[in-house]
Design an enzyme around this catalytic site. Structure first.
Site, PDB file in Angstrom:
ATOM      1  N   LEU A 212     -15.380  22.839 -49.911  1.00 15.80           N
ATOM      2  CA  LEU A 212     -15.818  22.632 -51.299  1.00 15.80           C
ATOM      3  C   LEU A 212     -17.293  22.277 -51.300  1.00 15.80           C
ATOM      4  O   LEU A 212     -17.697  21.349 -50.587  1.00 15.80           O
ATOM      5  CB  LEU A 212     -15.052  21.472 -51.938  1.00 15.80           C
ATOM      6  N   HIS A 213     -18.086  22.997 -52.058  1.00 15.15           N
ATOM      7  CA  HIS A 213     -19.498  22.599 -52.171  1.00 15.15           C
ATOM      8  C   HIS A 213     -20.148  22.979 -53.496  1.00 15.15           C
ATOM      9  O   HIS A 213     -21.321  22.702 -53.705  1.00 15.15           O
ATOM     10  CB  HIS A 213     -20.314  23.204 -51.021  1.00 15.15           C
ATOM     11  N   ARG A 214     -19.400  23.633 -54.409  1.00 11.70           N
ATOM     12  CA  ARG A 214     -20.012  24.025 -55.691  1.00 11.70           C
ATOM     13  C   ARG A 214     -20.384  22.776 -56.473  1.00 11.70           C
ATOM     14  O   ARG A 214     -19.545  21.856 -56.604  1.00 11.70           O
ATOM     15  CB  ARG A 214     -19.033  24.813 -56.564  1.00 11.70           C
ATOM     16  N   PRO A 215     -21.601  22.744 -57.036  1.00 10.88           N
ATOM     17  CA  PRO A 215     -21.984  21.599 -57.857  1.00 10.88           C
ATOM     18  C   PRO A 215     -20.919  21.245 -58.898  1.00 10.88           C
ATOM     19  O   PRO A 215     -20.604  20.071 -59.101  1.00 10.88           O
ATOM     20  CB  PRO A 215     -23.276  22.065 -58.533  1.00 10.88           C
ATOM     21  N   ASP A 291     -14.038  26.878 -52.742  1.00 12.59           N
ATOM     22  CA  ASP A 291     -14.803  27.325 -53.908  1.00 12.59           C
ATOM     23  C   ASP A 291     -15.953  28.227 -53.457  1.00 12.59           C
ATOM     24  O   ASP A 291     -16.859  28.524 -54.222  1.00 12.59           O
ATOM     25  CB  ASP A 291     -15.296  26.142 -54.750  1.00 12.59           C
TER      26      ASP A 291
END
Ligand code: UD1
Length: 373
Positions: A212-215, A291
């Site tokens: 997970l890394h989406r803002p 994501d």
């Protein structure tokens, strides 16, 4: 007399760029009578685990030029890349700039090239989530408008570009360079003992893998904590391994749900992994929660079920033909997606031209474009 080779400048910026660049640089270098390639690394990603390890593992030559821009706000980072790239490009005057993907480095270098009258080839053109809250979507739309060659991975991209007024003769369906890299390295990745090296032996090979890394998912605890509540339900059935992106790390520490799962041993944190380690772990996982864009494509080829924790995808072929399911960020929908996978695991097929030869096709398109002058 031999005609002098075409000079190609390839832009690398952030982690997902490197596996796309590797087969391209190799394909240009194989035809060294016709092409000389140069790599410019903007420095958008700079930690060894986010950058150098990919060059080493994928055999990409060290960048010829490093712009060292680092992290900052979107405007500052994009502007810094542009300001640093402009003199490099003005001096080197290549025949073509190649950009890949949808990161800030992609749009920044395309804009500089277009203003200096250097043609741009965009690899992975035309993907659209139709969600302007994603910074990548803005990067995609603008890069495509600035590009002279639009190299696409799936049929939806062609339709999106034509709808936006791009001339069809600029668009070339070439397949997926990221899959070139996956197919080239899958076997060596599978030989690594990643579980053993990272203390995951006790899981006996039964685990889910999460990134997970989406803002929109990791910048706000009010979103992140409920996501972890959904993961907790899945983790009752299957422990979840989680290599943590630097952006996400502070949120993991703040999340009560994540902390409880870690303490119970059902969520296992790892540092960001190298390419081979990640592919090795992904190939043997029972399910992937993500994501990321690229991982939706890689799981389709590996035949691993993928739950995408976003409301949309710019890569619809991974759903229509692959193993990807878009479950959004509502915890109930995520856990329902998991139950569905358990009841009937998705079986996918390989999308057209995801065959390991995309870079070769790109080189052919580039040769034809440059020789037409
Ligand atoms: C960027 C891309 C995104 C891509 C992702 C993959 C944009 C707009 N976003 O997002 O499309 O999916 O890369 O990772 O281009 N950081 C480090 N070390 C690094 C790089 C970053 O610690 O080497 C930290 C910094 O605190 C930085 C934060 O991560 O502020 C975010 O980095 P940034 O490159 O701005 O965006 P990503 O979230 O990585």
């Amino acid at each position: 007399m031999m005609p002098s080779p075409y000079r190609i400048l390839c832009v690398a910026g952030a982690r997902p760029n490197f596996m796309k660049l590797a087969p391209l640089v190799r394909a240009f270098d194989r035809d060294s009578d016709a092409f000389v390639s140069t790599i410019v690394h903007t420095g958008q990603h700079y930690d060894a685990a986010m950058s150098a390890i990919f060059f080493d593992q994928l055999g990409i030559p060290r960048p010829d030029i490093e712009l060292n821009v680092g992290s900052s706000s979107h405007a500052q980072q994009t502007a810094a890349i542009m300001a640093a790239f402009e003199p490099v490009l003005a001096k080197s005057k290549p025949g073509l700039v190649v950009v890949v993907g949808d990161v800030n480095s992609t749009v920044a270098c395309s804009l500089v090239a277009a203003k200096l009258g250097v043609p741009v080839a965009h690899v992975e053109a035309g993907l659209r989530s139709y969600d302007r809250a994603m910074p990548e979507e803005i990067n995609r739309v603008l890069t495509d408008q600035l590009s002279d060659l639009l190299l696409t991975t799936e049929a939806s991209a062609h339709d999106n570009l034509v709808r936006e007024g791009v001339a069809p003769e600029k668009i070339h369906f070439v397949g997926n360079v990221m899959i070139d890299t996956l197919l080239a390295h899958r076997e060596s990745a599978s030989r690594l003992d990643v579980a053993g090296q990272h203390g995951l032996d006790d899981l006996g090979g039964a685990y889910g893998l999460m990134t997970l890394h989406r803002p929109s998912n990791v910048d706000d605890l009010a979103t992140f904590d409920p996501l972890m509540a959904a993961v907790a339900v899945i983790a009752e059935d299957l422990p979840v391994v989680f290599p943590v992106h630097p952006r996400t790390r502070p949120m993991v520490a703040r999340s009560a749900q994540a902390t409880a799962l870690i303490e119970a041993g059902r969520l296992r944190l790892l540092e960001p992994l190298g390419y081979l380690e990640f592919v090795g772990l992904m190939d043997k996982s029972r399910v992937v929660l993500t994501d990321s864009g690229g991982i939706q494509e890689e799981t389709t080829i590996l035949g691993v079920p993928c739950l995408t924790l976003r409301e949309n995808t710019e890569r619809p072929v991974t759903v229509t033909e692959g193993t990807n399911r878009i479950v959004g960020t509502d915890p109930e929908k995520i856990t329902a997606g998991w139950k569905q996978i358990q009841a009937s695991p998705p079986t996918g097929q390989v999308p057209a031209l995801w065959d390991g030869k995309a870079a070769e096709r790109i080189v052919d398109v580039v040769r034809a474009f440059l020789s037409a002058g």
